[in-house]
Write a protein that holds these residues in place. Structure first.
Motif, PDB file in Angstrom:
ATOM      1  N   TRP A  37     -78.221-128.475  -0.434  1.00  0.00           N
ATOM      2  CA  TRP A  37     -78.219-129.818  -1.019  1.00  0.00           C
ATOM      3  C   TRP A  37     -77.613-129.765  -2.411  1.00  0.00           C
ATOM      4  O   TRP A  37     -76.994-128.769  -2.807  1.00  0.00           O
ATOM      5  CB  TRP A  37     -79.630-130.402  -1.017  1.00  0.00           C
ATOM      6  N   LYS A  38     -77.774-130.846  -3.185  1.00  0.00           N
ATOM      7  CA  LYS A  38     -77.111-130.916  -4.490  1.00  0.00           C
ATOM      8  C   LYS A  38     -77.645-129.882  -5.467  1.00  0.00           C
ATOM      9  O   LYS A  38     -76.963-129.529  -6.443  1.00  0.00           O
ATOM     10  CB  LYS A  38     -77.266-132.313  -5.083  1.00  0.00           C
ATOM     11  N   GLN A  39     -78.870-129.387  -5.243  1.00  0.00           N
ATOM     12  CA  GLN A  39     -79.489-128.398  -6.126  1.00  0.00           C
ATOM     13  C   GLN A  39     -79.469-128.883  -7.577  1.00  0.00           C
ATOM     14  O   GLN A  39     -79.984-129.954  -7.863  1.00  0.00           O
ATOM     15  CB  GLN A  39     -78.793-127.043  -5.968  1.00  0.00           C
ATOM     16  N   ASP A  40     -78.821-128.149  -8.479  1.00  0.00           N
ATOM     17  CA  ASP A  40     -78.823-128.512  -9.897  1.00  0.00           C
ATOM     18  C   ASP A  40     -77.593-129.328 -10.314  1.00  0.00           C
ATOM     19  O   ASP A  40     -77.429-129.634 -11.489  1.00  0.00           O
ATOM     20  CB  ASP A  40     -78.894-127.243 -10.756  1.00  0.00           C
ATOM     21  N   ASP A  41     -76.737-129.662  -9.353  1.00  0.00           N
ATOM     22  CA  ASP A  41     -75.532-130.439  -9.632  1.00  0.00           C
ATOM     23  C   ASP A  41     -75.699-131.833  -9.023  1.00  0.00           C
ATOM     24  O   ASP A  41     -75.472-132.039  -7.833  1.00  0.00           O
ATOM     25  CB  ASP A  41     -74.313-129.730  -9.032  1.00  0.00           C
ATOM     26  N   THR A  42     -76.128-132.797  -9.838  1.00  0.00           N
ATOM     27  CA  THR A  42     -76.455-134.125  -9.309  1.00  0.00           C
ATOM     28  C   THR A  42     -75.245-134.847  -8.733  1.00  0.00           C
ATOM     29  O   THR A  42     -75.401-135.767  -7.922  1.00  0.00           O
ATOM     30  CB  THR A  42     -77.078-134.998 -10.424  1.00  0.00           C
ATOM     31  N   ALA A  43     -74.041-134.448  -9.120  1.00  0.00           N
ATOM     32  CA  ALA A  43     -72.833-135.109  -8.624  1.00  0.00           C
ATOM     33  C   ALA A  43     -72.269-134.407  -7.388  1.00  0.00           C
ATOM     34  O   ALA A  43     -71.234-134.818  -6.861  1.00  0.00           O
ATOM     35  CB  ALA A  43     -71.774-135.149  -9.719  1.00  0.00           C
ATOM     36  N   ARG A  44     -72.951-133.381  -6.914  1.00  0.00           N
ATOM     37  CA  ARG A  44     -72.419-132.581  -5.814  1.00  0.00           C
ATOM     38  C   ARG A  44     -72.383-133.367  -4.499  1.00  0.00           C
ATOM     39  O   ARG A  44     -73.333-134.051  -4.141  1.00  0.00           O
ATOM     40  CB  ARG A  44     -73.266-131.323  -5.625  1.00  0.00           C
ATOM     41  N   SER A  45     -71.270-133.230  -3.783  1.00  0.00           N
ATOM     42  CA  SER A  45     -71.138-133.852  -2.470  1.00  0.00           C
ATOM     43  C   SER A  45     -71.633-132.893  -1.390  1.00  0.00           C
ATOM     44  O   SER A  45     -71.522-131.675  -1.519  1.00  0.00           O
ATOM     45  CB  SER A  45     -69.675-134.209  -2.199  1.00  0.00           C
ATOM     46  N   ILE A  83     -84.371-116.567   1.771  1.00  0.00           N
ATOM     47  CA  ILE A  83     -83.789-115.553   0.888  1.00  0.00           C
ATOM     48  C   ILE A  83     -82.681-116.244   0.101  1.00  0.00           C
ATOM     49  O   ILE A  83     -81.743-116.777   0.681  1.00  0.00           O
ATOM     50  CB  ILE A  83     -83.238-114.381   1.715  1.00  0.00           C
ATOM     51  N   PRO A  84     -82.773-116.282  -1.225  1.00  0.00           N
ATOM     52  CA  PRO A  84     -81.938-117.221  -1.988  1.00  0.00           C
ATOM     53  C   PRO A  84     -80.637-116.665  -2.553  1.00  0.00           C
ATOM     54  O   PRO A  84     -80.573-115.543  -3.030  1.00  0.00           O
ATOM     55  CB  PRO A  84     -82.873-117.602  -3.143  1.00  0.00           C
ATOM     56  N   PHE A  85     -79.604-117.515  -2.506  1.00  0.00           N
ATOM     57  CA  PHE A  85     -78.458-117.341  -3.388  1.00  0.00           C
ATOM     58  C   PHE A  85     -78.806-117.902  -4.766  1.00  0.00           C
ATOM     59  O   PHE A  85     -78.401-117.367  -5.795  1.00  0.00           O
ATOM     60  CB  PHE A  85     -77.236-118.097  -2.850  1.00  0.00           C
ATOM     61  N   LYS A  86     -79.539-119.020  -4.758  1.00  0.00           N
ATOM     62  CA  LYS A  86     -79.846-119.738  -5.999  1.00  0.00           C
ATOM     63  C   LYS A  86     -80.542-118.846  -7.014  1.00  0.00           C
ATOM     64  O   LYS A  86     -81.448-118.085  -6.677  1.00  0.00           O
ATOM     65  CB  LYS A  86     -80.734-120.938  -5.684  1.00  0.00           C
ATOM     66  N   GLY A  87     -80.130-118.981  -8.267  1.00  0.00           N
ATOM     67  CA  GLY A  87     -80.740-118.203  -9.324  1.00  0.00           C
ATOM     68  C   GLY A  87     -82.109-118.741  -9.718  1.00  0.00           C
ATOM     69  O   GLY A  87     -82.254-119.928 -10.032  1.00  0.00           O
ATOM     70  N   PHE A  88     -83.112-117.893  -9.657  1.00  0.00           N
ATOM     71  CA  PHE A  88     -84.451-118.220 -10.117  1.00  0.00           C
ATOM     72  C   PHE A  88     -84.818-117.288 -11.268  1.00  0.00           C
ATOM     73  O   PHE A  88     -84.246-116.213 -11.423  1.00  0.00           O
ATOM     74  CB  PHE A  88     -85.486-118.030  -8.997  1.00  0.00           C
ATOM     75  N   ASP A 109     -72.271-122.941   2.905  1.00  0.00           N
ATOM     76  CA  ASP A 109     -71.659-122.816   1.582  1.00  0.00           C
ATOM     77  C   ASP A 109     -72.486-121.829   0.747  1.00  0.00           C
ATOM     78  O   ASP A 109     -72.161-120.668   0.610  1.00  0.00           O
ATOM     79  CB  ASP A 109     -71.494-124.177   0.908  1.00  0.00           C
ATOM     80  N   TRP A 110     -73.611-122.329   0.196  1.00  0.00           N
ATOM     81  CA  TRP A 110     -74.529-121.461  -0.554  1.00  0.00           C
ATOM     82  C   TRP A 110     -75.948-121.587  -0.007  1.00  0.00           C
ATOM     83  O   TRP A 110     -76.914-121.357  -0.728  1.00  0.00           O
ATOM     84  CB  TRP A 110     -74.489-121.830  -2.043  1.00  0.00           C
ATOM     85  N   SER A 111     -76.048-121.953   1.240  1.00  0.00           N
ATOM     86  CA  SER A 111     -77.357-122.141   1.851  1.00  0.00           C
ATOM     87  C   SER A 111     -77.965-120.806   2.270  1.00  0.00           C
ATOM     88  O   SER A 111     -77.271-119.931   2.817  1.00  0.00           O
ATOM     89  CB  SER A 111     -77.244-123.047   3.080  1.00  0.00           C
ATOM     90  N   ASP A 150     -75.642-112.979  -5.422  1.00  0.00           N
ATOM     91  CA  ASP A 150     -74.389-113.648  -5.770  1.00  0.00           C
ATOM     92  C   ASP A 150     -73.419-113.720  -4.594  1.00  0.00           C
ATOM     93  O   ASP A 150     -73.757-113.408  -3.458  1.00  0.00           O
ATOM     94  CB  ASP A 150     -73.747-112.968  -6.975  1.00  0.00           C
ATOM     95  N   GLY A 151     -72.207-114.137  -4.904  1.00  0.00           N
ATOM     96  CA  GLY A 151     -71.201-114.344  -3.873  1.00  0.00           C
ATOM     97  C   GLY A 151     -70.824-113.115  -3.086  1.00  0.00           C
ATOM     98  O   GLY A 151     -70.253-113.229  -1.992  1.00  0.00           O
ATOM     99  N   SER A 152     -71.115-111.944  -3.592  1.00  0.00           N
ATOM    100  CA  SER A 152     -70.816-110.719  -2.843  1.00  0.00           C
ATOM    101  C   SER A 152     -71.690-110.602  -1.594  1.00  0.00           C
ATOM    102  O   SER A 152     -71.409-109.757  -0.735  1.00  0.00           O
ATOM    103  CB  SER A 152     -71.008-109.491  -3.737  1.00  0.00           C
ATOM    104  N   TYR A 153     -72.723-111.424  -1.498  1.00  0.00           N
ATOM    105  CA  TYR A 153     -73.590-111.406  -0.327  1.00  0.00           C
ATOM    106  C   TYR A 153     -73.197-112.472   0.693  1.00  0.00           C
ATOM    107  O   TYR A 153     -73.893-112.663   1.685  1.00  0.00           O
ATOM    108  CB  TYR A 153     -75.061-111.600  -0.741  1.00  0.00           C
ATOM    109  N   ARG A 154     -72.083-113.146   0.463  1.00  0.00           N
ATOM    110  CA  ARG A 154     -71.572-114.060   1.491  1.00  0.00           C
ATOM    111  C   ARG A 154     -70.710-113.258   2.461  1.00  0.00           C
ATOM    112  O   ARG A 154     -70.087-112.264   2.092  1.00  0.00           O
ATOM    113  CB  ARG A 154     -70.774-115.197   0.862  1.00  0.00           C
ATOM    114  N   TYR A 155     -70.670-113.704   3.674  1.00  0.00           N
ATOM    115  CA  TYR A 155     -69.940-112.981   4.719  1.00  0.00           C
ATOM    116  C   TYR A 155     -69.272-113.983   5.649  1.00  0.00           C
ATOM    117  O   TYR A 155     -69.587-115.168   5.647  1.00  0.00           O
ATOM    118  CB  TYR A 155     -70.892-112.077   5.507  1.00  0.00           C
ATOM    119  N   GLY A 156     -68.361-113.510   6.467  1.00  0.00           N
ATOM    120  CA  GLY A 156     -67.637-114.371   7.381  1.00  0.00           C
ATOM    121  C   GLY A 156     -66.256-114.688   6.848  1.00  0.00           C
ATOM    122  O   GLY A 156     -65.779-114.100   5.876  1.00  0.00           O
ATOM    123  N   GLU A 157     -65.590-115.656   7.467  1.00  0.00           N
ATOM    124  CA  GLU A 157     -64.238-116.063   7.067  1.00  0.00           C
ATOM    125  C   GLU A 157     -64.336-117.183   6.041  1.00  0.00           C
ATOM    126  O   GLU A 157     -65.056-118.162   6.238  1.00  0.00           O
ATOM    127  CB  GLU A 157     -63.454-116.531   8.290  1.00  0.00           C
TER     128      GLU A 157
END
Length: 384
Positions: A211-219, A128-133, A288-290, A319-326
């Protein structure tokens, strides 16, 4: 199976699959299909693995996993799994006789059967994705006969954001989450031995970034830290909090840390493909966004999310409103969140905060009931 471009064996196996597919396209015109169902994915895990295991309860269903990976074929064969190597005569027979094919990723050259055969195609996806398709990301799946999704809410998402026709969408639940709700006889010590961890009364903390997804410089590591620096910090926290840290990188993230740190273990997806068993073992999740967060959601356990920029070029599906936790925005806040989560009592661990409960209700509706695999098998009865 993922094709590694520098591996000549992978290209040979792909050629053999393509030849068998072309022959199947011709032979299916003259040979009637039966009740066989092909399962096709990188590994026999996730939704496909759960549906396969459930199907073993029914004599009327015949599900077989098809793989290009010859070594993986031999492994599954030794475990008693109904599996066929895609480059073999048995692979050709399966493609000729099958009534339906279920996948959770792409198809490689099997895509030829979409256009030139009566084989029914079903997609169950892999998260179930955070990533935009958008519609362009599902060009192959749009040609499938059916798309099985986690809930009617997800069906709305597939229709309105991904451009699927509503009549192709069926809410059956996410089969792979059944074991999180009904783990049966699976026990903690058994799981720790399975992963070769020391059996100890310590909290297990799972770090599972996307993973890096669409940001090739992502750590793969947060707060501007390099690998050794971040893992050393985890090792220090493990010592202070009397816990173990597990590192679970995305399947597409090839980097594995080379330095060894006390109480920090890697559980790579290629070696341990069953994510749900790993989640059952984990007392705390860091993400993070997994999309792994939507599976862990069903366990009602402490969760920490890293408040780092999303690596998605097309925005969000959820979107980020579906993240939960601390939330953790820096190393100091991260250490505090870990300490709070480790100290959470058993009663607190099993409690459901209102935000988590709201997200779970929205995303899964009533389908997170431990019966999604059974519903999937009933859908297969209808088809075959």
């Amino acid at each position: 199976m993922k094709i590694h471009k520098v591996n000549p064996w992978h290209w040979l196996w792909l050629v053999l699959l393509t030849l068998n597919t072309l022959l199947a396209v011709v032979l299916r015109r003259f040979i009637a299909s039966d009740n066989r169902v092909v399962l096709y994915a990188h590994k026999l895990n996730g939704n496909l693995g759960a549906i396969y295991r459930e199907s073993l309860k029914y004599d009327e269903l015949s599900l077989t996993y098809l793989t290009m990976d010859y070594s993986y074929y031999r492994q599954l064969k030794s475990e008693g799994v109904s599996v066929v190597w895609a480059g073999s005569p048995q692979g050709l027979i399966l493609l000729v006789k099958a009534k339906a094919l279920i996948s959770d990723h792409g198809l490689h050259s099997l895509v030829l059967l979409l256009d030139y055969s009566s084989l029914k195609f079903i997609d169950v996806w892999h998260g179930i994705p955070f990533k935009g398709f958008d519609k362009s990301d599902f060009k192959v799946q749009h040609r499938y006969d059916e798309i099985w999704v986690a809930s009617n809410f997800m069906a709305d998402l597939y229709e309105n954001k991904f451009g699927f026709k509503r009549e192709k969408l069926k809410a059956v639940g996410y089969a792979r989450t059944d074991v999180l709700i009904n783990p049966g006889a699976i026990c903690r010590n058994e799981l720790m031995r399975e992963y070769d961890f020391p059996v100890a009364d310590k909290k297990i903390v799972l770090y599972a970034p996307t993973w890096k997804q669409d940001d090739t410089a992502r750590s793969l590591y947060p707060f501007g830290m390099v690998e050794a620096e971040f893992l050393h910090a985890l090792s220090q926290m493990a010592e202070e909090q009397n816990c173990l840290f597990l590192i679970r990188m995305h399947l597409n993230a090839t980097s594995e840390h080379r330095e060894r740190f006390d109480n920090v273990y890697t559980v790579p997806a290629d070696k341990y493909p069953d994510t749900e068993r790993l989640l059952l073992l984990s007392d705390i999740l860091i993400y993070d966004w997994s999309s792994i967060a939507f599976d862990f959601l069903l366990l009602d356990r402490p969760t920490i999310y890293l408040d780092v920029p999303p690596p998605f070029r097309k925005g969000f599906s959820l979107d980020g409103s579906y993240r939960y936790g601390e939330a953790a925005t820096d190393l100091a806040g991260f250490k505090l969140a870990i300490a709070n989560a480790v100290e959470t009592s058993e009663a607190g661990r099993l409690s459901v905060d209102e935000r988590r409960k709201m997200i779970k209700t929205i995303v899964y509706e009533s389908y997170a009931d431990g019966s999604s695999s059974d519903r999937a098998c009933k859908e297969l009865f209808r088809i075959v």
